[in-house]
Design an enzyme around this catalytic site. Structure first.
Site, short mmCIF file in Angstrom:
data_model
loop_
_atom_site.label_atom_id
_atom_site.label_comp_id
_atom_site.label_asym_id
_atom_site.label_seq_id
_atom_site.Cartn_x
_atom_site.Cartn_y
_atom_site.Cartn_z
N ARG A 25 79.82 43.80 10.87
CA ARG A 25 78.51 44.41 11.12
C ARG A 25 78.63 45.79 11.75
O ARG A 25 77.76 46.21 12.53
CB ARG A 25 77.64 43.50 12.00
CG ARG A 25 77.21 42.21 11.32
CD ARG A 25 76.26 41.43 12.19
NE ARG A 25 76.00 40.10 11.64
CZ ARG A 25 75.57 39.06 12.34
NH1 ARG A 25 75.32 39.21 13.63
NH2 ARG A 25 75.37 37.90 11.78
N ARG A 29 72.52 47.96 13.86
CA ARG A 29 71.49 48.36 14.81
C ARG A 29 72.02 48.94 16.13
O ARG A 29 71.25 49.51 16.88
CB ARG A 29 70.58 47.16 15.12
CG ARG A 29 69.75 46.72 13.91
CD ARG A 29 68.92 45.50 14.24
NE ARG A 29 69.77 44.33 14.51
CZ ARG A 29 69.30 43.17 14.94
NH1 ARG A 29 68.00 43.02 15.15
NH2 ARG A 29 70.12 42.16 15.14
N ARG A 38 66.64 53.31 9.37
CA ARG A 38 65.87 52.09 9.16
C ARG A 38 64.38 52.33 9.43
O ARG A 38 63.51 51.86 8.68
CB ARG A 38 66.42 50.99 10.07
CG ARG A 38 65.61 49.70 10.11
CD ARG A 38 65.75 48.87 8.85
NE ARG A 38 64.95 47.67 8.93
CZ ARG A 38 65.37 46.51 9.44
NH1 ARG A 38 66.60 46.40 9.92
NH2 ARG A 38 64.58 45.46 9.46
N ASP A 75 73.53 42.22 2.15
CA ASP A 75 73.25 40.97 2.84
C ASP A 75 73.76 39.81 2.00
O ASP A 75 73.74 39.89 0.76
CB ASP A 75 71.74 40.81 3.08
CG ASP A 75 71.44 39.67 4.03
OD1 ASP A 75 71.21 38.53 3.55
OD2 ASP A 75 71.48 39.88 5.26
N TYR A 149 70.89 28.16 3.55
CA TYR A 149 69.67 28.97 3.53
C TYR A 149 68.79 28.60 2.34
O TYR A 149 67.55 28.58 2.46
CB TYR A 149 70.03 30.46 3.47
CG TYR A 149 70.56 31.01 4.76
CD1 TYR A 149 69.69 31.43 5.77
CD2 TYR A 149 71.92 31.11 4.99
CE1 TYR A 149 70.17 31.96 6.96
CE2 TYR A 149 72.43 31.64 6.19
CZ TYR A 149 71.54 32.05 7.16
OH TYR A 149 72.02 32.54 8.34
#
Length: 342
Positions: A25, A29, A38, A75, A149
């Site tokens: 990652r 962020r 973003r 993703d 998921y």
């Protein structure tokens, strides 16, 4: 003349005096440049599907920290998205998929493989801009994690909905796993053709399974992906990352035949070095919270990992994804510690 890629060399079994590094990652962020982009582009999926922007995000940590590897910004849930589920992200709550595989059958989905085209374009754009000594990593979620998921429609506590379905109707669950394997092989094949140098398989929820289920739903489908992908691209290394596997790591390494093994932060690196096959490249496994702490905690953890893997091919990485509140200065400190030892 080809340029040596230190990270790729490790994945092919060549130990380096200074371990190459990247961070899971690493594009995300904690970076102010990511947050700015973003905010400009809107939602997460919109950013993934905007190939020039996704390429820029992929390159941001390379420009800032000069890591040895760039990992594709995308993703894991683009696979069920391409298989026909709807995908969206709830602000502050994470991904959502519909219809769930509790309420619908796999056969009711209409695959839309074109949804993966923006990912391939992102790869082509990054490949054209990436320095030749950098390794470009593609990735996909492993079938068990993707299935959790797809069944629940979102992240779920202890992955109970998927585990219940696997016990209640193993034939239906196998059908789902097989479909994920097939789509994943084609997806990763497309990534390699577009320009990635190596692949990582993320099995984020591997630790929630019993030993028998681990063999059936983690080892077997990952081995199927490895075998089929290796038949198409024998020179492309594959990293397996079965988070939470713990004592089942040796079985995973032997059963999947991956080229390198990612270790999460709960694994004792000295123990891993003893139980894993000699010469098998490993990746990891700094605790992301030690990175947030910085200082002596960070220095001690880095030294422990470096010493444990001093005699085997090693890629320095975190044991899981970098967290949003990680100070930039601590990442800079980590790079310096790994590359200079001080």
């Amino acid at each position: 003349m080809s340029v040596e890629k230190p990270l790729l060399a490790v994945l092919r079994g060549k130990k380096q005096d200074i371990p190459p590094m990247w961070l899971m990652r690493q594009a995300g962020r904690y970076l102010p440049e990511y947050r700015a982009l973003r905010a400009e582009k809107g939602g997460f999926l919109e950013l993934v599907e905007d190939s020039p922007s996704a390429a820029e995000v992929t390159l941001q940590p390379i420009k800032r920290f000069d890591f040895d590897g760039a990992i594709l910004f995308s993703d894991i849930l683009v696979i069920p998205y391409a298989m026909g589920q709807r995908l969206w992200f709830e602000e502050g709550e994470g991904p959502r998929l519909a219809p769930t595989m509790i309420d619908a059958t796999l056969d009711s989905l209409v695959p839309v493989p074109g949804r993966l085209d923006p990912v391939y374009e992102t790869i082509r754009l990054v490949k054209a801009a990436l320095a030749p000594e950098k390794t470009f990593l593609g990735f996909a979620g492993s079938p068990w994690t993707i299935a959790t998921y797809m069944v629940a429609g979102q992240g779920s506590k202890e992955q109970a909905p998927a585990r219940r379905l696997a016990y209640r109707d193993p034939q239906a669950f196998q059908h789902l796993i097989d479909a994920i394997v097939a789509m994943t092989v084609d997806y990763l094949d497309g990534q390699i053709v577009a320009g990635v140098d190596a692949i990582q398989l993320f099995d984020s929820w591997a630790g929630s399974l019993s030993p028998a289920q681990f063999e059936q739903w983690v080892i077997a489908p990952n081995r199927a992906i490895v075998d089929q992908l290796r038949a198409r691209h024998p020179r492309t290394p594959i990293i397996g990352f079965p988070k939470g596997a713990g004592g089942k790591l040796a079985a995973y390494a032997a059963g999947t035949n991956v080229d390198a093994l990612g270790l999460d932060e709960t694994v004792d690196p000295k123990w891993a070095d003893k139980i894993l096959p000699p010469g098998l490249p490993v990746q990891g496994n700094l605790d992301p919270l030690a990175l947030i702490a910085g200082g002596e905690a960070l220095r001690g953890a880095v030294e422990n990992i470096r010493l444990a893997f001093a005699d085997r091919p090693h890629i320095f990485n975190l044991g899981h994804g970098i967290q949003q509140d990680t100070p930039i200065a601590h990442v800079e400190e980590l790079v310096k510690l790994v590359r200079t030892g001080r």
